[in-house]
Every structure is written in C-alpha cells, then in structure tokens.
Design a protein around this motif. Structure first.
Motif, mmCIF file in Angstrom:
data_model
loop_
_atom_site.group_PDB
_atom_site.id
_atom_site.type_symbol
_atom_site.label_atom_id
_atom_site.label_comp_id
_atom_site.label_asym_id
_atom_site.label_seq_id
_atom_site.Cartn_x
_atom_site.Cartn_y
_atom_site.Cartn_z
ATOM 1 N N PRO A 49 0.823 -1.210 0.000
ATOM 2 C CA PRO A 49 0.000 0.000 0.000
ATOM 3 C C PRO A 49 0.860 1.264 0.000
ATOM 4 O O PRO A 49 1.923 1.317 0.614
ATOM 5 N N GLN A 122 -1.938 1.019 -5.731
ATOM 6 C CA GLN A 122 -2.411 0.446 -4.457
ATOM 7 C C GLN A 122 -2.438 1.463 -3.307
ATOM 8 O O GLN A 122 -1.850 1.251 -2.250
ATOM 9 N N ARG A 124 -3.418 3.436 0.004
ATOM 10 C CA ARG A 124 -4.227 3.206 1.202
ATOM 11 C C ARG A 124 -4.907 4.498 1.643
ATOM 12 O O ARG A 124 -5.805 4.483 2.471
ATOM 13 N N CYS A 141 -12.542 4.818 -5.769
ATOM 14 C CA CYS A 141 -11.894 4.852 -4.457
ATOM 15 C C CYS A 141 -12.877 4.427 -3.368
ATOM 16 O O CYS A 141 -12.533 3.685 -2.442
ATOM 17 N N ARG A 144 -13.363 0.726 -3.304
ATOM 18 C CA ARG A 144 -12.203 0.022 -2.747
ATOM 19 C C ARG A 144 -11.921 0.436 -1.298
ATOM 20 O O ARG A 144 -10.910 0.034 -0.736
ATOM 21 N N ILE A 146 -10.925 3.312 -0.182
ATOM 22 C CA ILE A 146 -9.745 4.168 -0.086
ATOM 23 C C ILE A 146 -10.211 5.540 0.375
ATOM 24 O O ILE A 146 -10.935 6.235 -0.351
ATOM 25 N N GLU A 420 -6.150 7.703 7.631
ATOM 26 C CA GLU A 420 -5.211 6.606 7.337
ATOM 27 C C GLU A 420 -5.307 5.510 8.412
ATOM 28 O O GLU A 420 -5.216 4.322 8.098
ATOM 29 N N SER A 423 -8.222 3.415 7.621
ATOM 30 C CA SER A 423 -7.916 2.594 6.445
ATOM 31 C C SER A 423 -7.111 1.356 6.845
ATOM 32 O O SER A 423 -7.357 0.256 6.360
#
Length: 426
Positions: A49, A122, A124, A141, A144, A146, A420, A423
């Motif tokens: 990531p 990829q 994150r 996004c 997924r 993100i 983050e 995530s």
C-alpha cells in the motif's frame, strides 16, 4: 443516468484530449512521453500500500511541498506516489523531491483507466489538492474503501454554479469516504452547498502559507546578486503570460529612463513559450541574456531572460522587488506568497481571482501593491527603487501575513492521520 452520460462524453473527449496533448508535444517533447499513463498504464507498480498525493501542476506541487515533506517524515516506509496532470508539474516534483517520491500522471477519469491506475499504485489513502474532484475516480476509491482527503480545498462561486447543473453527479462524489479541509469558511460553506456532508467539512486554512524556503535558495540568490546584479535595482517579473511581457517591457523602458541601472529578470510561466519569448526579446532592441545559455548579466544588460525551470524562488531572493504576473491578463494571478516568504515587496495586477483571499490580506496589510497598467507599474517601481526603507516595510508586512497564517499543514495532517488509521484497520 447522469454518470453514464458523463462517462460517454469522456470516452468521446479522451481521443481529442490525447491528440491535443500529442500536438503540444510538437513544441514540447515532454508531452509525448508516458502517454499510456493517461489511460492508467503506469510503469509504476507496487505490491505494498502507498500514500498518494495529487497536485495538478506546478503551482499545486509547490503549494503541496511542505505537506509532502511532512508525509514523508510521518510515513517513511510506504512508497509515496505524487501525480500531476502536466509535464511541468512532473518536472517540479522531480526537482523538489528526486527519488524520495515516485511520479505518475493522473489518468483520464475513465472507469477502466481509473481501475488500472489504482491496481498499480495500491493507495491506502488519497490526498487531493485544492479542487480536484473526479466522479469516476472518487467512486472507484469509494468502492475500494480508499479514504480521500481534499486538502487546502477551495471552491469559487463560479464552480458552485457549474456544479449545480450536474449536482447529483458531484453529490455522489462528495459523499464517498471523503474529508474536506477547506481554505476558508466561505469555501467550506460552498462545498456543503453542493452536497458535501457538513460533518466531513473542516476549515484548515491554506497550506500555501506553510511554504518553506530552503537555505540554499537564499544563498544561491544572494550569490547571484553579488556576482551579476551588484549595485543595480533588480525587479523580477515572475510567471508572465502571452501579452503580459509587452506590458512588463513597456514599464521597464519607462523605468530605465528614470533609473538607468535598472535590470529586469523576466520569467515566463510556461516552458513551451521560452523560444517565442526569446525571439520576441531579440526584436525589441534591448540588450538581454538567457540563463539557459549560461550567459551572465553585464553592465549593459537590460533584461535577463530566465528561460529555465525551478529558479523562480531563487530569483526572487536575488531581486529587490517582485512583480507576480498572470494578474495583468485574465489568468487569475500566481503565487503571491513565494516572494512574501523572502520578505520581498510585492507588486501585482488587478486579476488575482485564483487566490482572492491571499491578495486581499496582502493589500490590506500593506504587503502588496496593485498596479493596473504599464504606466502604474513603472511609476511604482521608480518610487520603490528610490526608497529602500519602503521596500523593507512592504517586505516585512508581506512576511508578517504569511507567518500569521501558518499551520494548515499540521491541521491537514491530523485529518490524514485519522483517515489513514481507519484505512489500516479495515
């Protein structure tokens, strides 16, 4: 239905956009390189990531520099991907960060291109600068999981009117896993007006105020001044556009009539215009030298053409006064905070609609002066050339505004760290 229509229009427009890019490549070979990335075929692939930052072009890259450095410091392990839409933006990324980050061009907002792009890098988390909202990219996004942080976000009244026409499309984009760090309360209110959830919109300020000037930039500027400009009154016309050079040179002719040692450093905004500006200068009957040729300013030199990349801050450091261009023609003005960070007095035209809040603060504080024509520019330069105390006063006022408004990077980093962390838990 609106998404389908939007995507169909993009499929029609993509070949036209690519052809236009290839045409620009006739003059600037950089536009012919890595064109596959426009369709998501990036040569950069990662199995781990990444942290991804998008800054559309040179100005946004420069503005994002402090944030990117902080990201590199806080997250030293994951690869850091920086995307731009322009080759000049790519060059600025390379000049500022070298191998510390990886550069990729952002693909067109086509579903397949977006999927290929995200498969390769990829991310994150995605950090988008200012007003980069792409419906298909944001949707993918979201699919997924993100998270997206829209940093130093701004939205003009004109953009609000445009977004209203396709409100459902952008409302969907703004309702993904998106956190918005708006530059001002007015920007925040506009994002809420076009569909962003109020709970996800925060006022963080403008990260342009967190500009960092490396010590070597100041040192190189001072060295240039000592070696070539010593004892002369030097003014920098930074990021000029078509039609603006004529105004700048007309002002310089008037200034020379009052101060014969005056030296203009002319910095065109776009590299693909360097040749044309060089040829135009050759027709003006005024002695000039070109930095791209390694030529030094001599006693009879009246203009230095900075037909190079990445030197503007250093040149501001070498000069007495900065004229920030893109403001005497309908471009909207360029970064007023670069000369402010160097405590240089700032002159600019009336068209600063790209950053009206910054311009207003500088005008009201006395850190910048507005000029509306070649005559006004020449008269103001002549006044400043004879008054070093006034130059110092203006420069310190500009620096004071910058220092007073720092801190946006820290506030944006708080948003990024929260997003983050969520995530990583998924």
């Amino acid at each position: 239905m609106l998404r389908l229509l939007y995507t169909l229009l993009l499929y029609v427009a993509a070949p036209i956009a690519l052809a236009a890019t290839m045409w620009r490549g006739v003059r600037d070979p950089l536009y012919r390189e890595r064109w596959g990335e426009r369709f998501g075929f990036s040569r950069t692939r990662t199995q781990v990531p990444t942290i991804w930052v998008h800054a559309v072009s040179v100005g946004e890259v420069q503005a994002a520099a402090a944030l990117i450095r902080e990201l590199r410091k806080r997250y030293p392990d994951p690869p850091l991907i920086v995307t731009t839409a322009t080759p000049t933006g790519a060059q600025r990324v390379n000049a500022l960060f070298g191998d510390a980050v990886r550069h990729v061009y952002l693909p067109y907002d086509l579903p397949g291109a977006v999927r290929r792009f995200l498969d390769r890098i990829q991310p994150r988390i995605a950090v988008m600068m200012e007003t980069e909202v792409w419906p298909n990219l944001y949707r993918e996004c979201g699919r997924r999981q993100i998270p997206i942080v829209l940093a130093s976000a701004r939205l003009s009244e004109k953009s609000v009117r445009r977004f209203r026409r396709i409100s459902s499309l952008f409302r969907e984009a703004l309702n993904q896993d998106l956190t918005i760090g708006a530059q001002t309360r007015a920007d925040a209110d506009r994002f809420i007006e076009v569909g962003a959830p109020a709970s996800r919109v925060h006022v963080t300020g403008n990260i342009k105020f967190d500009i960092e000037v490396a010590p070597n930039v100041r040192a190189t500027g001072e060295a240039l001044r000592t070696a070539e400009f010593f004892g002369r009154f030097v003014w920098i016309a930074g990021s000029t556009h078509e039609g603006e050079e004529d105004i700048v040179l007309a002002a310089h002719r008037q200034l020379i009539a009052k101060r014969s040692d005056a030296l203009l450093v002319l910095v065109p905004r776009h590299p693909n215009r360097f040749d044309r500006v060089r040829q135009w200068l050759g027709q003006q009957g005024m002695a000039f030298v070109c930095r791209s040729r390694g030529e030094s300013a001599k006693e009879d030199t009246r203009v230095v053409l900075a037909d190079t990349l990445g030197e503007l801050l250093m040149l501001y450091a070498a000069g007495d006064v900065a004229f920030v261009a893109g403001s005497l023609v309908p471009i909207g003005g360029h970064n007023l905070l670069e000369p402010a960070a160097l405590a240089r007095p700032i002159l600019t035209g009336p068209r600063n609609f790209n950053a009206p809040d910054i311009a207003k603060m500088l005008f009201e504080s006395g850190g910048a002066l507005q000029v509306n024509s070649a005559d006004e520019l020449a008269a103001t330069l002549a006044m400043l050339s004879a008054n070093p105390e006034k130059r110092a006063e203006l420069g310190q006022a500009a620096l004071g505004i910058l220092e007073m408004n720092r801190g946006a990077v820290a506030r944006v980093m708080e948003m990024i760290e929260k997003a983050e962390a969520v995530s990583r838990e998924r």
